[in-house]
Design a protein around this motif. Structure first.
Motif, short mmCIF file in Angstrom:
data_model
loop_
_atom_site.label_atom_id
_atom_site.label_comp_id
_atom_site.label_asym_id
_atom_site.label_seq_id
_atom_site.Cartn_x
_atom_site.Cartn_y
_atom_site.Cartn_z
N PRO A 40 0.84 -1.20 0.00
CA PRO A 40 0.00 0.00 0.00
C PRO A 40 0.88 1.25 0.00
O PRO A 40 1.85 1.34 0.74
CB PRO A 40 -0.79 -0.10 1.30
CG PRO A 40 -0.62 -1.48 1.79
CD PRO A 40 0.61 -2.03 1.16
N ALA A 126 -5.51 5.60 -4.62
CA ALA A 126 -6.90 5.11 -4.58
C ALA A 126 -7.23 4.38 -3.29
O ALA A 126 -8.33 4.54 -2.75
CB ALA A 126 -7.15 4.21 -5.78
N ASP A 127 -6.28 3.61 -2.75
CA ASP A 127 -6.59 2.84 -1.54
C ASP A 127 -6.76 3.73 -0.30
O ASP A 127 -7.30 3.30 0.70
CB ASP A 127 -5.54 1.75 -1.29
CG ASP A 127 -4.15 2.30 -1.05
OD1 ASP A 127 -3.77 3.29 -1.72
OD2 ASP A 127 -3.42 1.77 -0.20
N LYS A 128 -6.30 4.99 -0.37
CA LYS A 128 -6.51 5.94 0.73
C LYS A 128 -7.54 6.99 0.35
O LYS A 128 -7.75 7.96 1.08
CB LYS A 128 -5.20 6.60 1.11
CG LYS A 128 -4.23 5.63 1.75
CD LYS A 128 -3.27 6.35 2.63
CE LYS A 128 -2.40 5.36 3.34
NZ LYS A 128 -2.54 5.44 4.77
N TYR A 130 -11.25 6.77 -2.32
CA TYR A 130 -12.53 6.05 -2.30
C TYR A 130 -12.39 4.59 -2.69
O TYR A 130 -13.35 3.84 -2.60
CB TYR A 130 -13.52 6.73 -3.26
CG TYR A 130 -13.96 8.09 -2.78
CD1 TYR A 130 -14.78 8.22 -1.66
CD2 TYR A 130 -13.56 9.24 -3.43
CE1 TYR A 130 -15.19 9.46 -1.21
CE2 TYR A 130 -13.98 10.48 -3.00
CZ TYR A 130 -14.79 10.59 -1.90
OH TYR A 130 -15.20 11.81 -1.46
N GLY A 131 -11.21 4.18 -3.16
CA GLY A 131 -11.01 2.78 -3.54
C GLY A 131 -11.92 2.38 -4.67
O GLY A 131 -12.15 3.13 -5.61
N ALA A 132 -12.46 1.18 -4.58
CA ALA A 132 -13.31 0.62 -5.65
C ALA A 132 -14.74 1.14 -5.60
O ALA A 132 -15.51 0.87 -6.51
CB ALA A 132 -13.31 -0.90 -5.56
N ASN A 143 -11.23 3.05 -8.12
CA ASN A 143 -9.77 2.91 -7.99
C ASN A 143 -9.01 4.09 -8.58
O ASN A 143 -7.95 3.91 -9.18
CB ASN A 143 -9.31 1.59 -8.61
CG ASN A 143 -9.93 0.41 -7.90
OD1 ASN A 143 -9.92 0.35 -6.68
ND2 ASN A 143 -10.50 -0.49 -8.67
#
Length: 198
Positions: A40, A126-128, A130-132, A143
């Motif tokens: 990450p 993206a992982d911090k 809204y992500g998917a 993403n």
């Protein structure tokens, strides 16, 4: 007596050893790249203009001018002036409370590293962000990495924010009770003076 058949070992063709080593190096590079991609990533904060004073803490309110963009430069959100009728109670900009459980964890992680008067570029993977699952109807694809241009106008304690909000509500109620008379740009007589911003 056992008889052993001898098989001659063929010499390695010229250049094959080099190809073998290149293959090994490429396999290591690909493995390292996949390992790096799986880790990450954190936020990236670029300081454009240094701010001054303390950084905001949990429970404080940060007033910002900001613009949020996608990787291709598309603007998906930006601050808008909030017309507050009493001068001196609230600074210009958009208020953001610093609290856990925020919609964009990387945004609030970045705010905690900023100072009043500073200007920053904040990159959020993206992982911090809204992500998917971006908000329904938002122009943000799944993403998506996000980038924000941020100017920190002020930092205010939650107690001062709540007190000033109460003054604002009392003033607005008073104006409604008086049929809208008075100057909406000034605090009414008898209202406590706003506390200095902390």
């Amino acid at each position: 007596m056992t008889e052993i058949t001898r098989v001659p070992i063929q010499p390695v063709a010229k250049g094959s050893l080099t190809k073998l080593w290149i293959g090994i190096i490429l396999a290591i590079a690909v493995g390292a790249g996949l390992a790096w991609a799986a880790v990450p990533r954190g936020i990236d904060l670029d300081v454009l203009v240094e701010g001054t004073g303390p950084r905001p803490k949990e429970g404080e309110v940060v007033w910002l001018n900001y613009k949020g963009k996608l990787a291709d430069g598309t603007v998906f959100d930006e601050s808008r002036p909030i017309p507050l009728p009493i001068e001196g109670l609230f600074p210009k900009g958009t208020p953001f409370p610093i609290e856990e459980g925020a919609a964009i964890p990387g945004f609030f992680e970045g705010l905690k590293q900023m100072q009043k008067g500073g200007k920053y570029n904040l990159f959020i993977p993206a992982d911090k962000a809204y992500g998917a699952e971006p908000p329904p109807g938002a122009p943000i694809p799944p993403n998506a990495d996000l980038e924000f241009e941020i100017e920190v106008i002020d930092i205010m304690s939650k107690a001062t924010f709540d007190r000033n909000l109460k003054i604002l509500q009392q003033t607005m109620q008073s104006q409604m009770d008086n049929g809208g008379a008075g100057d909406p740009g000034r605090a009414p007589q008898g209202a406590p003076a706003p506390a200095p911003v902390q």
